[in-house]
Write a protein that holds these residues in place. Sequence first.
Motif, PDB file in Angstrom:
ATOM      1  N   PRO A 100      -0.537   6.708 -11.819  1.00 12.13           N
ATOM      2  CA  PRO A 100      -1.084   5.568 -12.298  1.00 12.13           C
ATOM      3  C   PRO A 100      -0.184   4.124 -11.810  1.00 12.13           C
ATOM      4  O   PRO A 100      -0.667   3.196 -12.151  1.00 12.13           O
ATOM      5  CB  PRO A 100      -1.555   5.774 -13.773  1.00 12.13           C
ATOM      6  N   LEU A 101       1.306   4.682 -11.695  1.00  5.58           N
ATOM      7  CA  LEU A 101       2.053   3.757 -11.532  1.00  5.58           C
ATOM      8  C   LEU A 101       2.087   2.970  -9.996  1.00  5.58           C
ATOM      9  O   LEU A 101       1.777   3.834  -8.982  1.00  5.58           O
ATOM     10  CB  LEU A 101       3.329   4.080 -11.829  1.00  5.58           C
ATOM     11  N   GLY A 102       2.633   1.748  -9.893  1.00  7.51           N
ATOM     12  CA  GLY A 102       2.769   1.191  -8.427  1.00  7.51           C
ATOM     13  C   GLY A 102       1.714   0.198  -8.232  1.00  7.51           C
ATOM     14  O   GLY A 102       1.497  -0.569  -8.950  1.00  7.51           O
ATOM     15  N   TYR A 103       1.440  -0.033  -7.034  1.00  7.33           N
ATOM     16  CA  TYR A 103       0.386  -1.243  -6.821  1.00  7.33           C
ATOM     17  C   TYR A 103      -1.153  -0.874  -6.730  1.00  7.33           C
ATOM     18  O   TYR A 103      -1.423   0.375  -6.643  1.00  7.33           O
ATOM     19  CB  TYR A 103       0.676  -1.523  -5.373  1.00  7.33           C
ATOM     20  N   TYR A 104      -2.090  -1.925  -7.114  1.00  7.07           N
ATOM     21  CA  TYR A 104      -3.385  -1.573  -7.087  1.00  7.07           C
ATOM     22  C   TYR A 104      -4.046  -2.937  -7.111  1.00  7.07           C
ATOM     23  O   TYR A 104      -3.417  -4.072  -7.567  1.00  7.07           O
ATOM     24  CB  TYR A 104      -3.598  -0.884  -8.535  1.00  7.07           C
ATOM     25  N   GLU A 126      -4.328  -8.351  -8.181  1.00 10.06           N
ATOM     26  CA  GLU A 126      -3.405  -7.348  -7.645  1.00 10.06           C
ATOM     27  C   GLU A 126      -2.397  -7.160  -8.577  1.00 10.06           C
ATOM     28  O   GLU A 126      -1.737  -8.067  -9.044  1.00 10.06           O
ATOM     29  CB  GLU A 126      -2.895  -7.537  -6.137  1.00 10.06           C
ATOM     30  N   VAL A 127      -1.728  -5.900  -8.839  1.00 14.91           N
ATOM     31  CA  VAL A 127      -0.907  -5.633  -9.668  1.00 14.91           C
ATOM     32  C   VAL A 127       0.151  -4.633  -9.340  1.00 14.91           C
ATOM     33  O   VAL A 127      -0.060  -3.806  -8.418  1.00 14.91           O
ATOM     34  CB  VAL A 127      -1.495  -4.957 -11.095  1.00 14.91           C
ATOM     35  N   PHE A 128       1.305  -4.720 -10.007  1.00 14.15           N
ATOM     36  CA  PHE A 128       2.225  -3.690  -9.830  1.00 14.15           C
ATOM     37  C   PHE A 128       2.718  -3.179 -11.220  1.00 14.15           C
ATOM     38  O   PHE A 128       3.368  -4.083 -11.997  1.00 14.15           O
ATOM     39  CB  PHE A 128       3.596  -4.332  -8.777  1.00 14.15           C
ATOM     40  N   VAL A 182       0.667  -1.142  -0.143  1.00 14.06           N
ATOM     41  CA  VAL A 182       0.031   0.032   0.115  1.00 14.06           C
ATOM     42  C   VAL A 182       0.993   1.253   0.018  1.00 14.06           C
ATOM     43  O   VAL A 182       0.519   2.165  -0.623  1.00 14.06           O
ATOM     44  CB  VAL A 182      -1.005  -0.051   1.172  1.00 14.06           C
ATOM     45  N   ALA A 183       2.030   1.198   0.547  1.00 12.31           N
ATOM     46  CA  ALA A 183       2.976   2.145   0.525  1.00 12.31           C
ATOM     47  C   ALA A 183       3.406   2.820  -0.934  1.00 12.31           C
ATOM     48  O   ALA A 183       3.860   3.889  -0.905  1.00 12.31           O
ATOM     49  CB  ALA A 183       4.387   2.005   1.532  1.00 12.31           C
TER      50      ALA A 183
END
Length: 321
Positions: free
Chosen positions: A72-76, A89-91, A63-64
């Motif tokens: 829009p980049l990173g974890y979701y 879940e994606v990165f 979540v950090a």
Amino acid sequence: MEASHLVPTIDIAQPDDAMLAALDLACRDHGFFLLSGHGLDDLIGATWDRARAFFESPRDRKVAVMRDADNPLGYYDRELTKRKRDSKEVFDFVDPVAERSAVHNRWPAEVDATVGFQRGMVEFFDAFSELAERTTVLVHAALGLGADDVAEFRGDRTNSSVRLNHYPVGDPVPVDERDGLRELGETALGYHTDPGVLTLLLQDGTGGLQAQAADGTWVDIVPTPGTIVVNLADAMQVWSNDRYRAAVHRVMPMTATDRLSIPYFLNPQRDALIEPIAALASTPRYRSFTWRSYMQARTDDNYADLGADDTQITDYRLVDS
């Protein structure tokens, strides 16, 4: 599986005429083929280890680096496809060495310190960018195109991206965070096409990936050790003037074990004008449009239910084609 639905394996180190003919048949039918001879087995193994380390890290560390309205980049873990929530879940990250885009990448500090996450993803992006370029040349060869067309109608690594996917058994969002979210879809990932040129995909041995053939039936993309999955995307369908199909694909729900996959999405240049290649289009089947505007519409559909069906490449097809 009928002969027309076969997913051929193409040795990219030594492609021959028979392989190109098989590739042509597959791309007309469902848009999938496999690559062998890539020489990247060690890098792929290390990338799997880093992806697993990220998704198995404590939730607060993921979540950090959660994506937000500004980046829009990173974890979701709550993306939508066809107005239904995906069970994954994606990165996401983009070209790590392109100054214009690399500043937006988010790297998980604790995972990076443990397994060299950022360094490994840079190596992966570099290698798959080169492989994606070689694969595009292979597809153009199957289309019978010359060097000038290959140079003009290609992807751009600075506008491409990598995604790490984790498909758990069940809902990826904790129970106490589900209020107000859309319901999960019937599949782990709903049927869709990728928007760019082509996708290089690593899938683990779990299975569940399916492609829709031209006759509407679903074809299993069976995990094959040592190969990389390739699926064509929307821009290639337009460039080929519908000779080749952007691959309609989906992922079935995980019931016994989780699944990892890693796609490299090769996209056109940001300001590219997308239209059929003249040599393949005595009668163009699509109107011209900009990649930037198309990608914005596709991205908007991923983040929120806009009350209408997702933007599709067929929205740009000429009515009288």
